[in-house]
Structure formats: C-alpha cells, structure tokens
Design an enzyme around this catalytic site. Structure first.
Site, PDB file in Angstrom:
ATOM      1  N   ASP A  36       0.816  -1.210   0.000  1.00 15.81           N
ATOM      2  CA  ASP A  36       0.000   0.000   0.000  1.00 15.81           C
ATOM      3  C   ASP A  36       0.850   1.259   0.000  1.00 15.81           C
ATOM      4  O   ASP A  36       0.325   2.372   0.048  1.00 15.81           O
ATOM      5  CB  ASP A  36      -0.915   0.026   1.239  1.00 15.81           C
ATOM      6  CG  ASP A  36      -2.185  -0.776   1.030  1.00 15.81           C
ATOM      7  OD1 ASP A  36      -2.336  -1.338  -0.074  1.00 15.81           O
ATOM      8  OD2 ASP A  36      -3.011  -0.843   1.951  1.00 15.81           O
ATOM      9  N   ASP A 294     -10.784  28.166 -39.137  1.00 15.47           N
ATOM     10  CA  ASP A 294     -10.308  26.892 -38.586  1.00 15.47           C
ATOM     11  C   ASP A 294     -11.334  26.310 -37.622  1.00 15.47           C
ATOM     12  O   ASP A 294     -11.621  25.120 -37.648  1.00 15.47           O
ATOM     13  CB  ASP A 294      -8.967  27.090 -37.876  1.00 15.47           C
ATOM     14  CG  ASP A 294      -7.864  27.496 -38.834  1.00 15.47           C
ATOM     15  OD1 ASP A 294      -7.639  26.745 -39.788  1.00 15.47           O
ATOM     16  OD2 ASP A 294      -7.253  28.536 -38.619  1.00 15.47           O
ATOM     17  N   GLY A 429      -9.574  17.435 -42.097  1.00 12.92           N
ATOM     18  CA  GLY A 429      -9.729  16.909 -43.456  1.00 12.92           C
ATOM     19  C   GLY A 429      -8.422  16.659 -44.171  1.00 12.92           C
ATOM     20  O   GLY A 429      -8.206  15.601 -44.757  1.00 12.92           O
ATOM     21  N   MET A 430      -7.514  17.621 -44.147  1.00 10.99           N
ATOM     22  CA  MET A 430      -6.236  17.450 -44.839  1.00 10.99           C
ATOM     23  C   MET A 430      -5.423  16.325 -44.204  1.00 10.99           C
ATOM     24  O   MET A 430      -4.737  15.574 -44.900  1.00 10.99           O
ATOM     25  CB  MET A 430      -5.440  18.759 -44.805  1.00 10.99           C
ATOM     26  CG  MET A 430      -4.102  18.680 -45.518  1.00 10.99           C
ATOM     27  SD  MET A 430      -4.255  18.154 -47.237  1.00 10.99           S
ATOM     28  CE  MET A 430      -5.014  19.629 -47.942  1.00 10.99           C
TER      29      MET A 430
END
Length: 508
Positions: A36, A294, A429-430
């Site tokens: 522990d 963006d 996307g790119m």
C-alpha cells in the site's frame, strides 16, 4: 471492496496522503501492509520531486496481527517526530488496516504525550470515501484543528486584511496541472488588485492556517477539493467563497464578476468589466479563434467528454458554448456529486453518463463514434483502440500530463491552452487525406463495436484485404458496422460476402 482493471479515483488513504504531503513540514504515517506504500513512488515520479516524499509506512505484518500494533505505531510516530521535527504528523489508516478495528484515536493521544510536534488522525471512513472525498475531508480537518488550536491559545487574528485578499483553496500535489493553475490564478488576482492571503494546501505551513479568516473571500477552482474547508470557514467566520471554475472565457468572466460582487458587498469599489473585455479580446485567443475559419471547420463535429466534475463540466461548456462543437455525451466518475454535474451540463450535451466503470464508458464511446474524445488517460487508451483522437483534460493522468512547460487550464492563458488542445485533438480533413496517401500511421485495427476483450470476430484473409482498400478515415466505421451486422445474424466469421451484405443493409 471493488476489484477493477482501472480506478478513476484511488482509495481514501491516497487522498489523505496528497493533502499531508502538500503542506510544508508535515509528515504522514500510513498504517498499512506492504504494497500500500506505492504513493511515495507515484508522487516522486509524477511530480518529479527532488526531495523524498514525507510519508512513512508503519507496516502491518504477521507480528502486528499477533500482538496488536499500538506499540509499533506509537514508536514510529515518536521516532519520526524526533528525526524530522515536523510541525504535524498525520496518521492515516488504510482499507486493509481498518479491518483490524484498532483504536487509532488512542494511538494518536499516546503519541502526542511524547511528540514535540502536533499529531492528528485523518478520521476518514475508508469504506465509504474515495481519494477525492478523503482529500477534501482531510484538508478540512487540518484547517479546523489549527483554527481551534489558535482559538484556545488566544492567537486567532481578528479582522480582515487592509486590502482585498483571497485564500486559494484546493491546490495539491498530484493535481491535474495544479501548479500551473496556481501560478495563473496568482497572476489573475494581482491584475485585479487582490492580495493572496494563502494558498492551501500546496506549499503552505500549518502554523499559518490561523490566518485564513483574514481573507475577504475564498476561491475554489476545483469542485473536488476545498469545498468542505470553504463551508467551514463560512460557518465559523462568515467568509464568502466563489466556487466557479475560471476555465474558458465565459466561466472566467463569470468567476470575476462573482468576485467583484463579493468585494463590493464588503465595502470595496471595484469594476472588472474593462479588464474582462481587454483579456477576452486581446489576451485570450479563444474568442478570436472561435470565429476563425479553422474553428468553423469543427462546427457540428461530435465529441465525448469524461473526467472529474470540475474539468468535465467546464470542457463540456467550452466545446458547446464557445466552439460550436456537438457534445454527444458528457460524463463523470464522481458519482457522489452526480446531481451537481447533471445540473451543470444537461443543457450542453445530448446524454449524461455517471459511472466509474471504464468498460461501460469505453463501450459508450464505441457506440457513439465521436470525432474526438476529451477525457482521462483511460479514455485516451480507449481512443487508441477505436482510432479516435483524445485530449486529456482530467485525472487520472500519465507522467506526460505533468508538463515541464507552462500549461495552465485556468484563466485567460488557460483558455489559449485549451483551444490548442481542442483543435489539435481533432483529425482534420487534410490530415485524413495525408493519412490515406501515406497509408495511415496506426498498426492495429479495432474490429469490435465495443471494447471488451471477448467481443472480437474473425476476419478471413479476403475480407481483411478488402477492408484495407477502404479509405482510412472511414475504415473503422465500416469495420464496426460489418461486425454489428455479423453479430445480429450470429455469424462467427466475416467474409467478403458478409461485408457486401452489411454494406447493402446500411444503404452505403
């Protein structure tokens, strides 16, 4: 007791040790079996501490079980008192040692007769409370202990500070970006002309806790830690508190307006509107970014948020209200405070999930198929399996979430950090196009709608080859839809024929 692969909040003694080791010159004695005592290693590694963690384990072994542990515990307390000369020694039991049902209050009283410093017991029920609840309770107990001690000695200061001042409550070791947040809050208070009376527990001396009532108000940046202490100070001294987390430009402004209201009610004359406007428009880039092309590309994208109450609620509001992102599900593992969380996020998300079951959360994410996840390291692992990007916003965390560089999440600089995290967490996307050109970057494919290890289906070579021809950015979805189709029809293997049938079934 609950056995689990992952635990979002540790056992109670971890919370107590976080508080004790945050104060200056406070030593903790942990009454526990071997195994522990991992807190010492965890803290020194994650916080990159240059000093030894001030925690000693009073080991429960077979000799203790045979004879009792009073003598051993008392000896350990008095020995550490003589060696380290701490201002305070905190004795904390663990779940395992609690089974012995020993009178630890008596141990503390006996040790106090010989110790030069103060000795107290962290009186926390280790079967009812988790790490976060225990930390909150332990901090309140220590503050109350020293307030009452000063009162008995007639050393309790009277009156408030001459200028507006604040106690920042809840900064502790192993907190999520806590040290960076503390620096940012100090800068924010300085800009507002507010003196910092105290920061607790991180870096504070217990001997200075008697000065807490001198502050004009208390600021609680985190829901999980400090609320009990703030309520105690309010009941004892009438000190008001602000518990609005200044995370994101909207909530930061709301926090500052709440502070302004409290100060003016106590006789000050402050107006922070010009400051809020200046910071929102020119210091924080979040408001500008939310209107940029963006950010518009992110509008409507689906996200899942999961973490502690503070960060999950704040991030849900930021995504939905400031970024125009569709939060499909918001969740927390703080089940003990579920009503507050629902109240905070219900209007900003489609679904609320209150759970500390990592598998349930992972399966929910797989079902929803969000564009991005904002969660803990647990959800980051889920995202890896499902090929979904994840930004880490909450504990439990990995060493990489203890950055060397300055990365606060609170205040106006924090809003910039959050915008970067959000934007960089989405696959754009790119990036999809480039991944397709270069064949992707992942070496493993997920072939299950859930994340449970026993739910995988077999794909034959022809079907796997056909799947590899699917563009990378939709491959995971095609795979999961095909497997769902196969399970509904009790098919054990996926062939090309099954793929075509599944495609026709979903109309794709």
């Amino acid at each position: 007791m609950k056995l689990a692969y992952w635990m979002y909040a540790g056992p109670a003694h971890i919370g107590t040790l976080r508080i004790a080791s945050s104060f200056k010159n406070v030593h903790a004695i942990m009454h526990a079996p071997l195994g522990d005592d991992y807190f010492n290693v965890m803290r020194s590694m994650l916080e990159r501490e240059r000093e030894f963690t001030p925690v000693t384990t009073s080991v429960v072994d077979r000799n203790v079980l045979a004879r009792g542990s009073q003598e051993k515990v008392v000896d350990n307390i008095t020995r550490k008192d003589a060696e380290e000369s701490p201002d305070l020694i905190v004795l904390t039991p663990t779940c395992t040692s609690s089974i012995l049902q020993e009178d630890l209050h008596n141990f503390v009283e006996r040790a106090q007769l010989e110790a030069k410093g103060d000795v107290m017991l962290a009186d926390v029920n280790h079967y009812r409370y988790n790490e976060l609840q225990a930390a909150d309770r332990t901090l309140q107990q220590i503050v109350q202990f020293y307030i009452e001690k000063a009162r008995k000695k007639g050393e309790l200061p009277e009156g408030k500070t001459a200028k507006p001042s604040v106690n920042i409550i809840g900064m502790s070791t192993l907190g999520f970006h806590s040290n960076h947040d503390c620096t940012e809050l100090k800068r924010l208070m300085a800009d507002l002309g507010i003196e910092v009376n105290a920061v607790i527990p991180e870096g504070a001396s217990v001997n200075h806790l008697k000065n807490l009532p001198r502050a004009w108000f208390n600021l609680l940046p985190y829901r999980e830690l400090g609320l009990m202490t703030a309520k105690f100070l309010q009941e004892e001294f009438g000190t008001p508190f602000v518990d609005i987390t200044p995370m994101g430009v909207v909530e930061t402004a709301r926090c500052l307006r709440a502070i302004q209201k409290i100060l003016n009610e106590q006789g000050a004359t402050v107006d922070y509107e010009a400051y809020i406007n200046e910071q929102t428009l020119h210091v924080s880039q979040a408001a500008w970014f939310s209107r940029s092309i963006d950010c518009q590309n992110l509008t409507g994208k689906k996200a899942v948020v999961f973490g502690d109450n503070t960060h999950a609620a704040a991030m849900t509001k930021i995504l939905a209200r400031e970024m125009g992102i569709h939060v499909v599900m918001a969740g927390t593992f703080c089940k003990y405070d579920a009503d507050w969380f629902r109240e905070q996020v219900s209007e900003y998300c489609d679904e609320v999930l209150i759970s500390d079951d990592n598998a349930e959360i992972g399966d929910a994410i797989a079902r929803i198929e969000p564009s991005a996840i904002f969660g803990t390291q647990m959800e980051r692992h889920v995202g890896k399996r499902l090929d979904i990007p994840c930004g880490v916003i909450s504990s439990p965390i990995h060493i990489q979430n203890f950055p060397i560089g300055y990365k606060p999440f609170l205040g106006y600089e924090g809003s910039n950090q959050i915008v970067d995290l959000i934007y960089n967490s989405f696959t754009l996307g790119m990036e999809d196009h480039l991944l397709e050109i270069f064949g992707g970057h992942d070496t493993k494919e997920v072939i299950t709608k859930g994340i449970s290890a026993d739910s995988d289906l077999a794909w034959n070579k022809e079907a796997q080859a056909e799947l590899n021809k699917v563009p990378g950015f939709v491959r995971g979805k095609v795979k999961r839809n095909t497997e769902k189709f196969a399970r509904e029809r009790n098919l054990s293997e996926i062939t090309i024929e099954v793929m075509y049938a599944a495609k026709e079934a979903v109309g794709a």
